[in-house]
Design a protein around this motif. Structure first.
Motif, short mmCIF file in Angstrom:
data_model
loop_
_atom_site.label_atom_id
_atom_site.label_comp_id
_atom_site.label_asym_id
_atom_site.label_seq_id
_atom_site.Cartn_x
_atom_site.Cartn_y
_atom_site.Cartn_z
N SER A 1 10.83 7.77 2.50
CA SER A 1 9.44 7.71 2.93
C SER A 1 8.59 7.05 1.85
O SER A 1 8.96 7.04 0.68
CB SER A 1 8.92 9.11 3.20
OG SER A 1 9.05 9.89 2.03
N PHE A 2 7.46 6.52 2.29
CA PHE A 2 6.49 5.98 1.35
C PHE A 2 5.37 6.98 1.13
O PHE A 2 5.01 7.73 2.03
CB PHE A 2 5.86 4.69 1.91
CG PHE A 2 6.71 3.48 1.71
CD1 PHE A 2 6.76 2.85 0.48
CD2 PHE A 2 7.45 2.95 2.77
CE1 PHE A 2 7.53 1.72 0.30
CE2 PHE A 2 8.23 1.83 2.59
CZ PHE A 2 8.26 1.21 1.36
N GLU A 3 4.86 6.99 -0.05
CA GLU A 3 3.72 7.85 -0.32
C GLU A 3 2.78 7.12 -1.28
O GLU A 3 3.25 6.54 -2.26
CB GLU A 3 4.22 9.14 -0.98
CG GLU A 3 3.18 10.24 -1.06
CD GLU A 3 3.78 11.48 -1.72
OE1 GLU A 3 3.24 11.90 -2.74
OE2 GLU A 3 4.80 12.00 -1.20
N GLN A 4 1.52 7.12 -0.97
CA GLN A 4 0.57 6.46 -1.87
C GLN A 4 0.21 7.42 -3.00
O GLN A 4 -0.08 8.59 -2.76
CB GLN A 4 -0.69 6.05 -1.09
CG GLN A 4 -1.64 5.16 -1.87
CD GLN A 4 -1.07 3.78 -2.18
OE1 GLN A 4 -0.50 3.14 -1.32
NE2 GLN A 4 -1.20 3.35 -3.43
N VAL A 5 0.27 6.93 -4.21
CA VAL A 5 -0.04 7.79 -5.34
C VAL A 5 -1.52 7.70 -5.64
O VAL A 5 -2.10 6.63 -5.62
CB VAL A 5 0.76 7.32 -6.58
CG1 VAL A 5 0.40 8.17 -7.78
CG2 VAL A 5 2.24 7.38 -6.31
#
Lengths: 322, 251
Positions: A172-176
């Motif tokens: 999955s992608f996650e914005q930091v």
């Protein structure tokens, strides 16, 4: 807790090759130790460009500063990475040997009071820690270091590892979140000066054409440049011609220049003194062209032509153009 | 303005290195020790600033055994004002420990500029100067090829991966220096004599360093086999191209 944090860089929306080496190595470690591998991408990048990183067994991709800045900011990068360390408590943090990796990894290690091992060429997972090999004395000697299970920061030697892919699990992608930057102490990037002519850098090129004192005159480097052009190669130089002011230091290969390992290194009019040798001995294939058949370079070159470079190079250029 | 230049003593780059019988150290007999070349370039930058402004004071800091004093004397002969020798006979492997020791020493004085070579040519660690910046909360610009000071600001160029990054920072700042554009100076005999009058302050490293790694062994890299001479004139060019294209498939 534990796990791996891999620090990946993107440039012009592409993952850098040196970062793919990190993904390949971290995947191996994750697999051997059954660790989670979280990856943070720093620099300009787009999510839908993920085919480049699809097959490295990644667990989660964290996007940091990807939409904010395209250029390096020590404070911003540091902040993002330190936040992620706090969140994931990784036991091993892996950087590439890129210019950014070299600058940011000591900042992270010092802030965490962790050891940093740079220029790693082999990482072996042992029962109670890691055994790591790295070259010292510009590669004249290889050392093996043992680290126990305390957290550690590593950076890899660039262009050294092969890039091996595996079957991918879903990730999955996650914005930091990088809104808050506290504790600003680092310098600020004001300007980037692009080269007048688009040139390949020796530390990134897969082919290097290097010239030494045998070139005789600075103007004669045109020959080296022309050959480099035909081969889509970077121009390299020996210390002698850099010290003489014929070529910029950024092109110098050797102990006080760059240490390179391209697929092909063509040494022209370079005798091969030990300080030059250590800078290029790990090239996959070395070709030497020198008129002195006793030049040390022929002792370690894979292929040699003994002869006048002013005859051989023009011939080489015209044959390659055919 | 106070400038500190941190230098390391390393084997001369022309040294043939021999691994000792314990497989864990280098045979020191016959090795000539020199100042790390990148540190010499850093020192040269400091000396050039002092050439233009005599009020600048340059302090050299070096960590290492007794023999380091010889290199410190050389730096004083080149034009530095004083030296601090942090003496230890122990080999400290972990850079974080080295950085902590030197950072503590730097904290004792107010330096406006602290210069390092970008790396030492023995251990190739490329990290101590940058770490000290973080430990002492001083801005650090690494791998600089040149810099200039404008009032309370420093502007430095990093030549990296084909571009030049121009960084700016307030002073105090740390610079880790590349090989510079400037030629190094060599001290005369007279300079060397005069240097003996300049102070070298010796400080002992406090012991009980928390060792975090263990050196298992040193070994030589695999030796490259001697290759083949394809020929002695331009007729060998076709053969070379054939090998690179068809056998090696690298062009």
């Amino acid at each position: 807790m534990g796990g791996i944090l891999s620090i990946i860089e993107a440039k012009n929306k592409e993952i850098k090759n040196s970062s793919l080496e990190v993904l390949s190595e971290s995947q191996k470690i994750a697999n051997t130790k059954d660790l989670e591998n979280n990856v943070v991408i720093l620099g300009e990048y787009e999510e839908n460009n993920s085919n480049q990183i699809n097959e490295f067994g990644i667990n989660k991709v964290l996007l940091g500063a990807t939409n904010k800045i395209e250029n390096y900011s020590p404070d911003l990068y540091k902040n993002i990475i330190l936040n992620l360390i706090e969140k994931f408590e990784p036991e091993i943090i892996i950087f590439s040997g890129s210019a950014i990796g070299k600058d940011i990894s000591p900042r992270i290690a010092a802030n965490m009071n962790y050891n940093l091992v740079t220029e790693c060429i082999e990482i072996k997972v042992e029962e109670n820690g890691y055994e790591i090999k790295r070259p010292i004395y510009a590669g004249k000697i290889i050392q093996t270091l043992k680290f126990n299970n305390n957290p550690i920061v590593l950076s890899l030697k660039s262009n050294y590892f092969s890039i091996n892919k595996v079957e991918q699990k879903d990730f999955s992608f996650e914005q930091v979140n990088n809104e808050e930057i506290g504790n600003i102490i680092s310098p600020v990037l004001k300007e980037i000066i692009q080269p007048q002519k688009e040139t390949l850098d020796v530390s990134e090129a897969s082919i290097i054409v290097a010239g030494g004192r045998g070139i005789k005159e600075p103007e004669n480097f045109k020959l080296i440049e022309e050959l480099a052009d035909v081969l889509n190669a970077a121009v390299g130089a020996s210390r002698a011609v850099v010290d003489a002011g014929w070529r910029p230091h950024s092109e110098q290969v050797g102990q006080t220049g760059k240490i390179v390992s391209p697929n092909l290194y063509i040494a022209i009019g370079i005798s091969g003194a030990i300080q030059h040798q250590v800078g290029m001995i790990n090239s996959k294939c070395i070709v030497a062209i020198n008129k002195d058949k006793n030049a040390p370079i022929f002792k370690f070159a894979d292929y040699g032509i003994v002869g006048d470079l002013f005859e051989i190079i023009p011939e080489l250029i015209s044959e390659l153009k055919k | 303005m106070n400038i500190a230049v941190c230098v390391k003593q390393v084997p001369d780059t022309a040294s043939q290195l021999i691994i000792s019988g314990d497989n864990k150290s280098i045979d020191e007999s016959g090795i000539k020790y020199e100042i790390n070349p990148f540190d010499e370039y850093a020192l040269e930058e400091a000396l050039r600033l002092k050439d233009k402004d005599e009020t600048i004071k340059i302090t050299i800091i070096s960590l290492g055994p007794e023999r380091v004093k010889q290199s410190l004397t050389k730096t004083l002969a080149m034009g530095a004002d004083e030296a601090i020798h942090i003496e230890t006979n122990e080999v400290i492997d972990d850079c974080i420990n080295i950085a902590t020791i030197i950072a503590n020493e730097i904290k004792k004085n107010q330096y406006d500029l602290i210069l390092f070579g970008k790396k030492s040519v023995d251990q190739d660690n490329n990290q101590v100067g940058i770490m000290i910046g973080e430990i002492n909360k001083i801005s650090c610009i690494s791998n600089c090829s040149e810099f200039k000071i404008e009032g309370k600001k420093i502007i430095a160029n990093r030549e990296v991966e084909g571009i030049v990054e121009v960084f700016e920072s307030e002073l105090p700042a740390i610079i880790t220096h590349e090989k510079g554009r400037n030629e190094l100076r060599y001290p005369s005999l007279k300079d060397l004599m005069a240097a003996k009058k300049k102070p070298i302050n010796t400080i002992k490293v406090e012991t009980n360093i928390d060792k975090r790694s263990e050196l298992l062994k040193l070994e030589y890299p695999e030796k490259r086999e001697e290759g083949v001479i394809i020929g002695e004139d331009k007729s060998s060019v076709t053969e070379l191209i054939r090998i690179l294209k068809e056998e090696k498939k690298i062009i």
